[in-house]
Design an enzyme around this catalytic site. Structure first.
Site, mmCIF file in Angstrom:
data_model
loop_
_atom_site.group_PDB
_atom_site.id
_atom_site.type_symbol
_atom_site.label_atom_id
_atom_site.label_comp_id
_atom_site.label_asym_id
_atom_site.label_seq_id
_atom_site.Cartn_x
_atom_site.Cartn_y
_atom_site.Cartn_z
ATOM 1 N N GLU A 164 -3.952 7.282 7.497
ATOM 2 C CA GLU A 164 -4.669 8.013 6.459
ATOM 3 C C GLU A 164 -5.859 8.759 7.051
ATOM 4 O OE1 GLU A 164 -3.992 5.306 2.437
ATOM 5 O OE2 GLU A 164 -5.949 5.340 3.416
ATOM 6 N N ARG A 214 -5.658 -9.030 -9.685
ATOM 7 C CA ARG A 214 -6.282 -10.329 -9.950
ATOM 8 C C ARG A 214 -7.692 -10.087 -10.458
ATOM 9 N NH1 ARG A 214 -9.798 -10.191 -5.708
ATOM 10 N NH2 ARG A 214 -9.049 -9.255 -3.782
ATOM 11 N N LYS A 223 0.817 -1.223 0.000
ATOM 12 C CA LYS A 223 0.000 0.000 0.000
ATOM 13 C C LYS A 223 0.846 1.266 0.000
ATOM 14 C CE LYS A 223 -4.360 -1.712 1.847
ATOM 15 N NZ LYS A 223 -4.119 -3.113 1.550
ATOM 16 N N HIS A 238 -15.447 -4.339 6.547
ATOM 17 C CA HIS A 238 -14.681 -3.918 5.368
ATOM 18 C C HIS A 238 -14.688 -4.961 4.263
ATOM 19 C CE1 HIS A 238 -13.214 -0.404 7.538
ATOM 20 N NE2 HIS A 238 -12.837 -1.182 8.518
#
Length: 483
Positions: free
Chosen positions: A208, A302, A124, A243
């Site tokens: 974040e 993917r 990330k 999530h």
């Protein structure tokens, strides 16, 4: 204008996966004239995907670690069976750069992107840095791992609360925790690090800005090895628990008729794919704020669980295209304008889990029948006698309905859910039914906070309709007997 595609040379393609995605890949291989080779392990001798494969190979072992998560064992089996290419499906080793590299070094094609793209987009921090360099908007926060809790607090105070502590190598909703103030950052920092280390063997964290009431919007892209990159429009995946997605739609009801925003987010996804020299099917995920500004979240290197709804609105077979791209064959797509969309599609993930707590619920399928409306697609691995153990993914099927407009798709999905009967195994079908009736969802007025704020699970009825199930079963048996 249709482009005639040349005949492909037949290849031997091994599918390093199981369940509905393995069936899906096997069908695509057969369509292309390739030989699909299926794997089965000691705890799945009746694997449903094998009926679509031309050859079956035993992958010795019963746990995931012994089988589908064992790169060396899969390589050994592939070499013993003269395999030309391996399709990893999703999950397991599908985003494992070391596995892709191992196959490549042994002369076997990995049906997925190049190794460098997997590495860059699988981290990330690195992917966020690349996005910034490419001019792709990212959520305010750190580009790299935050070394200490004190540094995390300093950054959080600078960008403003709420913030999200997030695993650098995370995915699937794990290794993420929202913090509303400095004390919560201090309380959660080490816990999220431990969770991340246990799940991904990497305890590094990012900090974040947490976008309030966001929409989860993703763009399907496809690139080949000839420098062509295309998008297949967007999907909305905002109905989530922990999530993790449970309902997806295409196109996004939040973007709606705002073609300017749609074009902007799709073009941005293509820009990022080109920046990383992407060369396969993949998905660029974004967080969209209430004002429709959007920020890069991550890229999944993917094919995704929800790819069928994109196929339904575009008429394109993404698995076929993915195989063609990996093998260097022609895609038959002359330009971006060739890819168009029509109608609206919805996918419900059918999961072996408690519909109220939404926790995994392993069990044995003692009955399974369907009575769907016209045009329903059900990708699944279900059969009477299937035992879903803790070692299996809880997604046992993907129910997909398409309508000329969203209201029709919603109506069809309600009918499809009412016509799906799985006895013995506890599933989330009652929860999905409740959501499909709920006013906010029906109006397309929902965010990633939907499950928490609207709480449709609180209105779920779990009573199994035995009378209706056996009525359907009797009808099925009557048709089989020609009555």
């Amino acid at each position: 204008m249709m482009i005639r595609q040349p005949e492909n040379t037949s290849r031997r393609v091994m599918i390093a996966n199981r369940g509905e995605i393995a069936s899906r890949v096997a069908k695509a291989c057969r369509e292309l004239g390739h030989t699909p080779i299926g794997l089965w392990t000691d705890n799945e001798p009746e694997a449903t995907h094998l009926q679509f494969c031309d050859e079956w190979v035993h992958l010795e072992g019963s746990t995931n670690a012994e089988t589908y998560l064992n790169p060396e064992k899969i390589l050994k089996v592939a070499k013993e069976n003269n395999v030309d290419a391996v399709h990893p499906g999703y999950g397991f080793l599908s985003e494992n750069a070391d596995f892709a590299n191992l196959l490549t070094q042994n002369g076997i094609v990995f049906i997925g992107p190049n190794v460098e793209a997997i590495k860059v987009m699988g981290d990330k921090a690195t992917s966020k840095k690349l996005a910034n360099e490419a001019g792709v908007p990212t959520v305010p926060g750190t580009d790299g791992a935050v070394p200490t809790v004190e540094k995390a607090i300093e950054i959080s105070n600078e960008i403003g609360y709420p913030v999200l502590l997030k695993a650098v190598a995370g995915g699937g909703g794990r290794g993420m925790r929202a913090c509303a103030n400095e004390q919560e950052v201090r309380d959660n920092f080490e816990a999220v690090g431990r969770e991340s280390l246990a799940a991904f063997n990497n305890g590094d964290l990012l900090v974040e800005k947490l976008i309030v009431n966001p929409r989860h919007i993703e763009v399907q892209i496809l690139a080949d090895k000839k420098g062509n990159t295309f998008h297949f429009f967007e999907r909305e995946c905002s109905v989530q628990r922990r999530h993790q997605k449970i309902i997806e739609e295409a196109p996004s009801p939040f973007i709606g008729d705002d073609e300017e925003v749609r074009q902007a987010i799709c073009d941005t996804a293509v820009k990022l794919a080109k920046a990383v020299n992407y060369d396969s099917a993949g998905t660029v995920e974004f967080i969209m704020a209430e004002d429709k500004s959007f920020y890069f979240l991550e890229m999944n290197t993917r094919i995704q669980v929800e790819h069928p709804i994109t196929e339904e609105i575009t008429g394109m077979d993404l698995i076929v295209c993915m195989i063609q791209a990996a093998l260097g064959d022609e895609l038959g797509i002359p330009n971006q304008e060739f890819i168009t969309r029509s109608g609206h599609a919805i996918e419900c993930r059918i999961c072996a889990e408690d519909p109220i707590t939404m926790l995994p619920a392993p069990g044995l399928v003692t009955g399974f029948e369907t009575n769907f409306p016209q045009g329903t697609r059900f990708d699944n691995c279900l059969y009477k006698g299937l035992e879903v153990t803790p070692d299996f993914d809880q997604v046992v099927g993907k129910l997909v309905c398409k309508g000329i407009v969203r209201d029709v798709a919603v109506r069809k999905m309600r009918a499809a859910l009412n016509g799906l009967f799985i006895e013995g195994l506890k599933t989330n079908i009652p929860l999905l039914k409740e959501i499909l009736r709920e006013e906010n969802f029906c109006n397309g007025n929902y965010s990633t906070a939907y499950i928490k704020e609207v709480a449709p699970q609180d209105r779920v009825s779990t009573e199994f309709n035995h009378h209706r199930f056996y009525t359907i079963l009797a009808g099925v048996e009557a048709r089989r007997m020609g009555i």
